[in-house]
Design a protein around this motif. Structure first.
Motif, PDB file in Angstrom:
ATOM      1  N   ASN A 159       0.823  -1.210   0.000  1.00 53.99           N
ATOM      2  CA  ASN A 159       0.000   0.000   0.000  1.00 53.99           C
ATOM      3  C   ASN A 159       0.855   1.257   0.000  1.00 53.99           C
ATOM      4  OD1 ASN A 159      -2.720  -0.513  -0.140  1.00 53.99           O
ATOM      5  ND2 ASN A 159      -2.846  -1.128   1.993  1.00 53.99           N
ATOM      6  N   ARG A 160       1.910   1.215   0.847  1.00 55.73           N
ATOM      7  CA  ARG A 160       2.784   2.390   0.956  1.00 55.73           C
ATOM      8  C   ARG A 160       3.586   2.594  -0.326  1.00 55.73           C
ATOM      9  NH1 ARG A 160       3.370   0.643   6.387  1.00 55.73           N
ATOM     10  NH2 ARG A 160       5.198  -0.576   5.843  1.00 55.73           N
ATOM     11  N   ALA A 161       3.916   1.482  -0.997  1.00 54.54           N
ATOM     12  CA  ALA A 161       4.741   1.577  -2.208  1.00 54.54           C
ATOM     13  C   ALA A 161       3.919   1.973  -3.441  1.00 54.54           C
ATOM     14  CB  ALA A 161       5.430   0.239  -2.457  1.00 54.54           C
ATOM     15  N   PHE A 162       2.586   2.009  -3.267  1.00 59.07           N
ATOM     16  CA  PHE A 162       1.696   2.258  -4.397  1.00 59.07           C
ATOM     17  C   PHE A 162       1.978   3.599  -5.084  1.00 59.07           C
ATOM     18  CE2 PHE A 162      -2.321   3.752  -6.205  1.00 59.07           C
ATOM     19  CZ  PHE A 162      -2.642   2.680  -7.015  1.00 59.07           C
ATOM     20  N   PHE A 163       2.512   4.558  -4.327  1.00 61.25           N
ATOM     21  CA  PHE A 163       2.754   5.905  -4.867  1.00 61.25           C
ATOM     22  C   PHE A 163       3.678   5.870  -6.078  1.00 61.25           C
ATOM     23  CE2 PHE A 163       4.750  10.208  -4.634  1.00 61.25           C
ATOM     24  CZ  PHE A 163       3.603  10.918  -4.914  1.00 61.25           C
ATOM     25  N   ILE A 170       1.897   6.137  -9.415  1.00 64.79           N
ATOM     26  CA  ILE A 170       1.462   7.492  -9.790  1.00 64.79           C
ATOM     27  C   ILE A 170       2.651   8.296 -10.294  1.00 64.79           C
ATOM     28  CG2 ILE A 170       0.486   9.653  -8.905  1.00 64.79           C
ATOM     29  CD1 ILE A 170      -0.829   7.779  -6.703  1.00 64.79           C
ATOM     30  N   ILE A 171       3.729   8.266  -9.525  1.00 66.40           N
ATOM     31  CA  ILE A 171       4.873   9.113  -9.871  1.00 66.40           C
ATOM     32  C   ILE A 171       5.515   8.653 -11.178  1.00 66.40           C
ATOM     33  CG2 ILE A 171       6.786   8.036  -8.557  1.00 66.40           C
ATOM     34  CD1 ILE A 171       5.961  11.721  -8.506  1.00 66.40           C
ATOM     35  N   PHE A 192       3.977   7.147 -13.642  1.00 61.81           N
ATOM     36  CA  PHE A 192       3.038   7.509 -14.703  1.00 61.81           C
ATOM     37  C   PHE A 192       3.232   8.976 -15.112  1.00 61.81           C
ATOM     38  CE2 PHE A 192      -1.179   8.786 -16.250  1.00 61.81           C
ATOM     39  CZ  PHE A 192      -1.380   7.820 -17.210  1.00 61.81           C
ATOM     40  N   VAL A 193       3.368   9.830 -14.100  1.00 61.46           N
ATOM     41  CA  VAL A 193       3.581  11.258 -14.369  1.00 61.46           C
ATOM     42  C   VAL A 193       4.924  11.464 -15.073  1.00 61.46           C
ATOM     43  CG1 VAL A 193       3.959  13.506 -13.284  1.00 61.46           C
ATOM     44  CG2 VAL A 193       2.117  12.049 -12.476  1.00 61.46           C
ATOM     45  N   PHE A 194       5.975  10.823 -14.556  1.00 57.49           N
ATOM     46  CA  PHE A 194       7.315  10.970 -15.139  1.00 57.49           C
ATOM     47  C   PHE A 194       7.343  10.521 -16.605  1.00 57.49           C
ATOM     48  CE2 PHE A 194      10.057  10.811 -11.015  1.00 57.49           C
ATOM     49  CZ  PHE A 194       9.826  12.163 -10.844  1.00 57.49           C
ATOM     50  N   HIS A 233       4.966  10.520 -18.799  1.00 59.28           N
ATOM     51  CA  HIS A 233       4.320  11.511 -19.658  1.00 59.28           C
ATOM     52  C   HIS A 233       5.155  12.785 -19.784  1.00 59.28           C
ATOM     53  CE1 HIS A 233       0.892   8.844 -19.285  1.00 59.28           C
ATOM     54  NE2 HIS A 233       0.442   9.425 -20.375  1.00 59.28           N
ATOM     55  N   LEU A 234       5.739  13.217 -18.666  1.00 58.62           N
ATOM     56  CA  LEU A 234       6.549  14.446 -18.705  1.00 58.62           C
ATOM     57  C   LEU A 234       7.757  14.272 -19.623  1.00 58.62           C
ATOM     58  CD1 LEU A 234       7.241  17.273 -17.567  1.00 58.62           C
ATOM     59  CD2 LEU A 234       8.538  16.121 -15.789  1.00 58.62           C
ATOM     60  N   TRP A 235       8.481  13.161 -19.451  1.00 55.88           N
ATOM     61  CA  TRP A 235       9.716  13.000 -20.209  1.00 55.88           C
ATOM     62  C   TRP A 235       9.454  12.595 -21.656  1.00 55.88           C
ATOM     63  CZ3 TRP A 235      13.928  15.280 -18.636  1.00 55.88           C
ATOM     64  CH2 TRP A 235      13.979  15.649 -17.290  1.00 55.88           C
TER      65      TRP A 235
END
Lengths: 270, 265
Positions: free
Chosen positions: A32-36, A39-40, A42-44, A46-48
């Motif tokens: 659960n804690r590693a789930f972030f 998200i990060i 996925f964002v990276f 798209h950004l890169w």
């Protein structure tokens, strides 16, 4: 001498194994804690992807888009997989319980390292497992060779030790300042930029790259991530040399600070 | 009308008490604010370096990032400065039966619970948002007005979303991690240019994880002085809070308190 070494290996190995089992017992919590990371990443991605598209090229400063995506996963594995023993040390100093833990039949700092190692192995593994499918979907398989993987793992291990040294110093600062949060925050933010967590050092302006490459922050995050995606023996030798130099410097500082702190400790009663 | 006035007066008293309580520990108060300021500042440095290297990305330039950071930091800061008992904190209170204390008091439960705690570090976010806005160079009084109002509304959407995420504990039991991840996701997505995402992701960012209303929409409102979009954002904020209240009170019927004794000082 050999017997002592064997006993120590067994003792600290057992500490690592015990915490590893503890972490695995609550693997859903850890997951659960590693789930972030999902998200990060996925964002990276798209950004890169957008950044590379803007430049109209598939390679920037020697890194392809696929390299960059995998780079960020390994950098995040190193950052999010860290163990935060410094918080524990600070708490022990503040509530005085360090007086009791120092008396136990193990080296106080070695205990924290091997205990944290058990935690880190599980955390790093989970973060990698959760983030890897995103990297695979957008970047394909990483260009990793089995021959060089042990070298990358060695750099990762030394990066963990280096980070442990710095965080131990921060934790022990509780002997001087009761609240060590701000030091931890400053260190973490230095790793974000000068350590290459948010942007690979190769993409920084030349002058900043030169400064960042000399400092220890990049050796905890950038070095393992860069070697994982674009291994070169020259880089490996340089990272290894710098890690050893910084380990001696920061390790020396930690040893001095630890001795000083132990002398300052006043134990009353029994 | 009298009821509303009464509730607002109560909220003002709660906020004042929370602030004075937080300021009791001066060193911790200041270090938390500075810490958050530093935290935001590093991301700001990242974007400076990023745009220095890559120029504009998908229509976003550094000036847009200044504005994006300003609205998100101010909105987030205002939302959590006084209404900090949302998200994981709310989920924790529900799971541990800590609503008992509030249930016996003659006040609206949802507002009383949510506004009972302030997050000190968010003062750093508020001040960071205001300083980031200075970099945008938009000093016309109308721009300032649009900035303040749209940031506040974006923050209201975020707080409502966080309250919904926290209320999941009524249905799931332990929802602390889920609500924490949901709130983190909303803030993370809000801080990146909206134009990076398309298709289904874009739809998600305006529905399930309403990050678009926290960052991208306020930015568009300020840039275009768009009254229509501002009214839409107001509507979304009202809708989000109605939904938050509905989820909370429906969930409350399932609430079971324990025998734990909580002392609120």
């Amino acid at each position: 001498m050999l017997d002592q070494l064997r006993l120590n290996t067994l003792k600290y190995g057992a500490i690592t194994l015990t915490n590893l089992q503890n972490q695995l017992a609550y693997v859903w919590d850890a997951l659960n804690r590693a789930f972030f990371i999902i998200i990060i990443m996925f964002v990276f991605v798209h950004l890169w992807t957008a950044a590379y598209a803007t430049q109209g090229t598939n390679e920037i400063a020697g890194l392809t888009l696929a390299n960059t995506i995998w780079y960020f996963l390994i950098a995040e594995v190193m950052e999010l997989g860290k163990f935060r023993h410094d918080v524990k040390i600070t708490e022990e100093v503040r509530d005085g319980s360090i007086a009791y833990t120092l008396n136990r039949p193990y080296n106080y700092l070695a205990y924290h390292f091997f205990n944290g190692l058990g935690e880190s192995i599980v955390k790093m593994g989970l973060i990698f497992l959760l983030g890897a499918p995103i990297c695979l979907a957008y970047a394909g398989w990483p260009a990793v060779h089995l021959v060089t993987l042990p070298a990358v793992l060695l750099i990762m291990l030394l990066a963990t030790v280096l980070d442990f040294f710095v965080l131990s110093i921060i934790g022990l600062l509780a002997f001087v300042t009761e609240d060590t949060n701000s030091f931890r925050l400053i260190y973490q933010k230095l790793v974000f930029i000068l350590g290459g967590l948010l942007i690979p050092l190769d993409f920084l302006p030349e002058w900043l790259q030169r400064v960042a490459r000399l400092l220890p922050f990049n050796l905890t995050t950038y070095a393992p991530a860069k070697l994982f995606v674009a291994f070169e023996w020259g880089d490996f030798g340089r990272f290894l040399g710098l890690q050893l130099v910084w380990l001696v410097i920061i390790g020396g500082l930690l040893t001095w600070q630890y001795r000083w702190a132990a002398q300052r400790l006043a134990i009353n009663g029994g | 009308m009298n009821r509303l006035k009464n509730e607002l007066l109560f909220l003002r008293t709660l906020m004042a008490m929370n602030l004075s309580s937080a300021m009791e520990y001066r060193a911790s108060f200041i270090s938390q604010i500075l810490g958050m300021f530093l935290n935001n500042g590093i991301y700001f440095v990242f974007w400076l370096l990023f745009f220095d290297r890559f120029g504009a990305v998908r229509g976003y330039e550094i000036s847009d990032i200044y504005l994006l950071f300003a609205v998100v930091a101010l909105g987030y800061g205002l939302a959590y400065m006084f209404a900090a008992n949302t998200g994981a904190a709310l989920a924790g209170m529900i799971a541990q039966g800590k609503l008992d204390y509030y249930l016996v008091l003659p006040r609206d439960l949802l507002t009383h619970v949510i506004f009972s705690r302030m997050s000190v570090s968010t003062i750093g976010d508020v001040s960071f948002g205001l300083i980031a806005y200075l970099f945008t160079g938009r000093f016309h009084p109308l721009d300032l007005l649009f900035f303040l109002v749209s940031s506040l509304l974006g923050g209201a959407v975020l707080a409502a979303f966080s309250a919904i995420a926290g209320s999941l504990a009524f249905f799931m039991g332990n929802a602390q991690q889920v609500s924490l991840q949901a709130t983190n996701a909303a803030v993370t997505f809000a801080l990146y240019p909206n134009s990076l995402f398309s298709g289904m992701t874009r739809v998600l960012l305006y529905t399930l994880i309403p990050a678009g209303f926290v960052g991208a929409v306020p930015v568009e409102i300020v840039k275009g002085r768009d009254v229509g979009l501002l009214v839409t954002l107001l509507g979304v904020a009202v809708l989000a809070w109605l939904l938050a209240a509905a989820v909370f009170y429906v969930g409350l019927r399932r609430y079971e308190s324990g025998s734990a004794i909580n002392v609120n000082l």
